[in-house]
Design a protein around this motif. Structure first.
Motif, PDB file in Angstrom:
ATOM      1  N   LEU A 109       0.729  -1.278  -0.153  1.00  0.00           N
ATOM      2  CA  LEU A 109      -0.015   0.186  -0.403  1.00  0.00           C
ATOM      3  C   LEU A 109       0.646   0.986   0.259  1.00  0.00           C
ATOM      4  CD1 LEU A 109      -3.309  -0.851   2.675  1.00  0.00           C
ATOM      5  CD2 LEU A 109      -2.927  -0.813  -0.387  1.00  0.00           C
ATOM      6  N   LEU A 110       2.379   1.141   0.754  1.00  0.00           N
ATOM      7  CA  LEU A 110       3.403   2.067   0.859  1.00  0.00           C
ATOM      8  C   LEU A 110       3.325   2.379  -0.885  1.00  0.00           C
ATOM      9  CD1 LEU A 110       4.779   1.560   3.877  1.00  0.00           C
ATOM     10  CD2 LEU A 110       2.629   3.143   3.880  1.00  0.00           C
ATOM     11  N   GLY A 111       3.394   1.769  -1.945  1.00  0.00           N
ATOM     12  CA  GLY A 111       4.476   1.532  -2.924  1.00  0.00           C
ATOM     13  C   GLY A 111       5.038   0.474  -3.661  1.00  0.00           C
ATOM     14  N   GLY A 112       4.989  -0.549  -2.536  1.00  0.00           N
ATOM     15  CA  GLY A 112       5.114  -1.289  -2.974  1.00  0.00           C
ATOM     16  C   GLY A 112       7.362  -1.428  -2.666  1.00  0.00           C
ATOM     17  N   ILE A 293       3.643   4.762  11.063  1.00  0.00           N
ATOM     18  CA  ILE A 293       4.100   4.853   9.974  1.00  0.00           C
ATOM     19  C   ILE A 293       3.500   6.155   9.418  1.00  0.00           C
ATOM     20  CG2 ILE A 293       2.932   4.044   7.859  1.00  0.00           C
ATOM     21  CD1 ILE A 293       2.212   1.398   9.326  1.00  0.00           C
ATOM     22  N   THR A 294       2.662   7.237   9.379  1.00  0.00           N
ATOM     23  CA  THR A 294       2.206   7.970   8.986  1.00  0.00           C
ATOM     24  C   THR A 294       3.152   9.734   8.288  1.00  0.00           C
ATOM     25  OG1 THR A 294      -0.276   7.392   8.970  1.00  0.00           O
ATOM     26  CG2 THR A 294       0.345   9.638   8.873  1.00  0.00           C
ATOM     27  N   HIS A 295       3.321   9.960  10.059  1.00  0.00           N
ATOM     28  CA  HIS A 295       3.750  10.567  10.703  1.00  0.00           C
ATOM     29  C   HIS A 295       5.521  10.222  10.079  1.00  0.00           C
ATOM     30  CE1 HIS A 295       5.109  14.404  12.090  1.00  0.00           C
ATOM     31  NE2 HIS A 295       6.207  13.869  12.902  1.00  0.00           N
ATOM     32  N   LEU A 296       6.050   8.742  10.711  1.00  0.00           N
ATOM     33  CA  LEU A 296       7.726   8.458   9.718  1.00  0.00           C
ATOM     34  C   LEU A 296       7.918   8.587   8.615  1.00  0.00           C
ATOM     35  CD1 LEU A 296       9.633   7.399  11.176  1.00  0.00           C
ATOM     36  CD2 LEU A 296       9.198   4.965  10.882  1.00  0.00           C
ATOM     37  N   ARG A 297       7.426   8.272   8.127  1.00  0.00           N
ATOM     38  CA  ARG A 297       6.988   8.760   6.009  1.00  0.00           C
ATOM     39  C   ARG A 297       7.164  10.074   6.376  1.00  0.00           C
ATOM     40  NH1 ARG A 297       2.561   6.579   2.218  1.00  0.00           N
ATOM     41  NH2 ARG A 297       0.936   7.614   3.506  1.00  0.00           N
ATOM     42  N   GLN A 298       7.126  11.167   6.435  1.00  0.00           N
ATOM     43  CA  GLN A 298       7.038  12.909   6.451  1.00  0.00           C
ATOM     44  C   GLN A 298       8.824  12.875   7.150  1.00  0.00           C
ATOM     45  OE1 GLN A 298       4.348  15.188   8.032  1.00  0.00           O
ATOM     46  NE2 GLN A 298       2.642  14.975   7.562  1.00  0.00           N
ATOM     47  N   ILE A 299       9.046  12.005   7.722  1.00  0.00           N
ATOM     48  CA  ILE A 299       9.781  12.543   8.263  1.00  0.00           C
ATOM     49  C   ILE A 299      11.163  11.589   7.359  1.00  0.00           C
ATOM     50  CG2 ILE A 299      12.112  11.174  10.115  1.00  0.00           C
ATOM     51  CD1 ILE A 299       9.902  11.707  12.437  1.00  0.00           C
ATOM     52  N   ALA A 300      11.609  10.403   6.877  1.00  0.00           N
ATOM     53  CA  ALA A 300      11.909   9.716   5.839  1.00  0.00           C
ATOM     54  C   ALA A 300      11.653  10.523   4.593  1.00  0.00           C
ATOM     55  CB  ALA A 300      11.182   8.523   5.289  1.00  0.00           C
ATOM     56  N   GLY A 301      10.740  11.343   4.694  1.00  0.00           N
ATOM     57  CA  GLY A 301      10.447  12.121   2.819  1.00  0.00           C
ATOM     58  C   GLY A 301      11.696  12.820   3.217  1.00  0.00           C
ATOM     59  N   PHE A 302      11.510  14.290   4.621  1.00  0.00           N
ATOM     60  CA  PHE A 302      12.616  15.221   4.280  1.00  0.00           C
ATOM     61  C   PHE A 302      13.619  14.624   4.635  1.00  0.00           C
ATOM     62  CE2 PHE A 302      14.312  18.327   7.895  1.00  0.00           C
ATOM     63  CZ  PHE A 302      14.319  19.995   7.640  1.00  0.00           C
ATOM     64  N   MET A 323       7.459  -3.930  15.030  1.00  0.00           N
ATOM     65  CA  MET A 323       8.512  -4.539  14.350  1.00  0.00           C
ATOM     66  C   MET A 323       8.117  -5.200  12.751  1.00  0.00           C
ATOM     67  SD  MET A 323      11.629  -5.040  13.737  1.00  0.00           S
ATOM     68  CE  MET A 323      12.113  -5.518  15.352  1.00  0.00           C
ATOM     69  N   GLY A 324       6.668  -5.338  12.787  1.00  0.00           N
ATOM     70  CA  GLY A 324       6.175  -5.588  11.211  1.00  0.00           C
ATOM     71  C   GLY A 324       5.923  -4.435  10.885  1.00  0.00           C
ATOM     72  N   ALA A 325       5.855  -3.635  11.425  1.00  0.00           N
ATOM     73  CA  ALA A 325       4.910  -2.678  11.113  1.00  0.00           C
ATOM     74  C   ALA A 325       6.347  -1.272  10.460  1.00  0.00           C
ATOM     75  CB  ALA A 325       4.766  -1.686  12.204  1.00  0.00           C
ATOM     76  N   ALA A 326       8.180  -1.437  11.630  1.00  0.00           N
ATOM     77  CA  ALA A 326       8.797  -0.918  10.796  1.00  0.00           C
ATOM     78  C   ALA A 326       9.413  -1.527   9.629  1.00  0.00           C
ATOM     79  CB  ALA A 326       9.527  -1.152  11.945  1.00  0.00           C
ATOM     80  N   LEU A 327       8.951  -3.461   9.417  1.00  0.00           N
ATOM     81  CA  LEU A 327       9.546  -3.669   8.321  1.00  0.00           C
ATOM     82  C   LEU A 327       8.694  -3.957   7.422  1.00  0.00           C
ATOM     83  CD1 LEU A 327      10.611  -7.405   9.826  1.00  0.00           C
ATOM     84  CD2 LEU A 327      12.292  -5.459   9.311  1.00  0.00           C
ATOM     85  N   PHE A 329       7.405  -0.832   6.637  1.00  0.00           N
ATOM     86  CA  PHE A 329       8.581   1.114   6.214  1.00  0.00           C
ATOM     87  C   PHE A 329       9.436   0.298   5.427  1.00  0.00           C
ATOM     88  CE2 PHE A 329      10.700   3.821   7.739  1.00  0.00           C
ATOM     89  CZ  PHE A 329       9.968   4.993   6.820  1.00  0.00           C
ATOM     90  N   ASN A 330      10.519  -0.751   6.234  1.00  0.00           N
ATOM     91  CA  ASN A 330      11.193  -0.091   5.759  1.00  0.00           C
ATOM     92  C   ASN A 330      11.751  -1.375   4.325  1.00  0.00           C
ATOM     93  OD1 ASN A 330      12.861   0.891   7.937  1.00  0.00           O
ATOM     94  ND2 ASN A 330      12.987  -1.908   9.096  1.00  0.00           N
ATOM     95  N   LEU A 331      10.889  -2.132   4.101  1.00  0.00           N
ATOM     96  CA  LEU A 331      10.883  -2.586   2.869  1.00  0.00           C
ATOM     97  C   LEU A 331      10.261  -1.489   1.645  1.00  0.00           C
ATOM     98  CD1 LEU A 331      11.924  -5.296   1.698  1.00  0.00           C
ATOM     99  CD2 LEU A 331       9.337  -6.329   1.601  1.00  0.00           C
TER     100      LEU A 331
END
Length: 403
Positions: A109-112, A293-302, A323-327, A329-331
């Motif tokens: 859902l995040l983009g693959g 995940i929603t806010h961490l995406r902003q931090i990572a994009g910045f 850990m499941g959420a982080a993985l 996100f990380n993938l």
């Protein structure tokens, strides 16, 4: 329109305390999120039960961004670890629901996927240099490509990161805080010797990391970074307390050892200067404490705009749900760096059955819809909450210091 019909908080202690939020919908789907704040778990429980859950009932479960903004802007008293941990739990649970509704893992859902697996690092530690060198070898034998190394310091009775249990390190160890004693002078003399020995023993190939745990002043951290340069660390973590983000500038001016920080950050504002002025190389903010995940995406994009990569915190006080959420996100995240991976005990793994798996130094979240992690509530109920505090730290003269 899928609506939220109910939510509850589950507290369990299969070796250490975890707080889990479970959100239900009118389409027989539920999602779970991690709400654990080490040593302050009950504060988040109260925040969720008294202030958040009543607001969620009747909301549309698919409106993740709107609910995030509602909980962040709507409370007026913004940010802080308790508020942001509660928001993170809601956010994770809603992404879990959305993934289940779509029949996809969240990373899709995040983009693959941006990579085939998530490189992780383990924690090797020992009371002596010899013991730590041996423990690093054990992690290499398990397939790890990156290892954090911590060692005891002669003359100090205990040291952060060193424990009798080499696989399931848990620092929250008492019903009241235990006390450690610290000496910067002894540490700065001894720590570089460890990495000299590790490079002599294992060569250039393994990635080596080290956690200072906020204990140095900027000029002391600059000195350590300079001393560690010959050993080419992957990163030096939390070398100073970042309450004053400007403190990292002094470190950066004096060393090319890569710098990582952020496990106690809870919003983009905690790291804005550090990222914007490229004073760090890795941002360690985590899903459970930095708004999900929603806010961490902003931090990572910045961070991506400023050549800073992610290195999410992953200690044992973050449950398998996190850990499941982080993985997931990380993938997906394009500017991924590395993921901390402290293994959970068999009891914890049983309470939180999960899809993610480790192989050859990499973790993968699996392809189960949602976050790929669940909670066995009957088993969780067998492990009641036990109050546990993180230690405190004092200098040898008794002065309170950063733990």
């Amino acid at each position: 329109m899928m609506k939220i019909t109910d939510a509850k908080v589950i507290v369990t202690c299969p070796g250490r305390n975890f707080v889990t939020l479970k959100i239900y919908t009118d389409e027989d789907l539920y999602g779970i999120g991690d709400a654990t704040l080490n040593g302050r778990e009950k504060a988040v429980v109260a925040y969720l039960e008294e202030h958040v859950i009543p607001c969620l009932i009747g909301m549309q479960a698919d409106r993740i961004e709107d609910i995030w903004q509602y909980l962040y802007r709507g409370c007026y008293w913004r940010r802080g670890p308790v508020t942001m941990t509660a928001i993170s739990a809601v956010d994770m649970a809603l992404w879990d629901i959305k993934g289940k509704a779509a029949g996809m893992p969240v990373y899709q859902l995040l983009g693959g996927a941006s990579r085939d697996g998530v490189m992780v690092y383990g924690h090797a530690n020992g009371e002596t240099l010899e013991e730590t060198v041996e423990e690093v070898g054990k992690y290499i034998d398990m397939g790890y490509k990156a290892i954090r190394a911590q060692t005891g310091i002669p003359g100090l009775p205990s040291t952060y990161g060193v424990s009798g249990d080499k696989m399931f390190y848990e620092p929250a160890n008492g019903a009241l805080p235990s006390e450690n004693v610290w000496s910067t002078e002894k540490y700065l003399t001894h720590a570089p010797k460890l990495f000299e020995r590790l490079r002599e023993t294992y060569g250039d190939e393994p990635h080596l990391l080290h956690d200072v745990h906020h204990r140095l002043t900027p000029i002391e951290a600059a000195r350590l970074g300079k001393l560690l340069e010959p050993y080419r660390l992957f990163w030096m973590e939390d070398c100073v307390a970042a309450d004053n983000q400007e403190g990292l500038r002094r470190v950066r001016e004096h060393t090319v050892t890569p710098l990582a920080i952020g496990e106690i950050f809870n919003s983009i504002w905690n790291c804005k200067t550090l990222i914007e002025e490229q004073l760090i190389d890795y941002i360690r903010a985590t899903v459970v404490h930095a708004g999900g995940i929603t806010h961490l995406r902003q931090i990572a994009g910045f961070a991506a705009l400023h050549h800073v990569r992610t290195g999410c915190h992953g200690a044992t006080d973050l449950s398998p749900v996190c850990m499941g959420a982080a993985l997931n996100f990380n993938l997906w995240v394009p500017n991924f760096g590395i993921q901390e991976y402290m293994r959970h005990t068999p009891e914890t793994d049983a309470v939180f059955p999960h899809e993610y798996s480790f192989k050859d130094g990499y973790l993968h979240p699996g392809n189960k819809p949602g976050l790929g992690v669940d909670i066995d509530e009957k088993l969780a109920a067998k492990y009641p909450y036990q109050r546990a505090y993180l230690p405190i730290n004092r200098l040898q003269d008794g002065t309170m210091w950063n733990w």
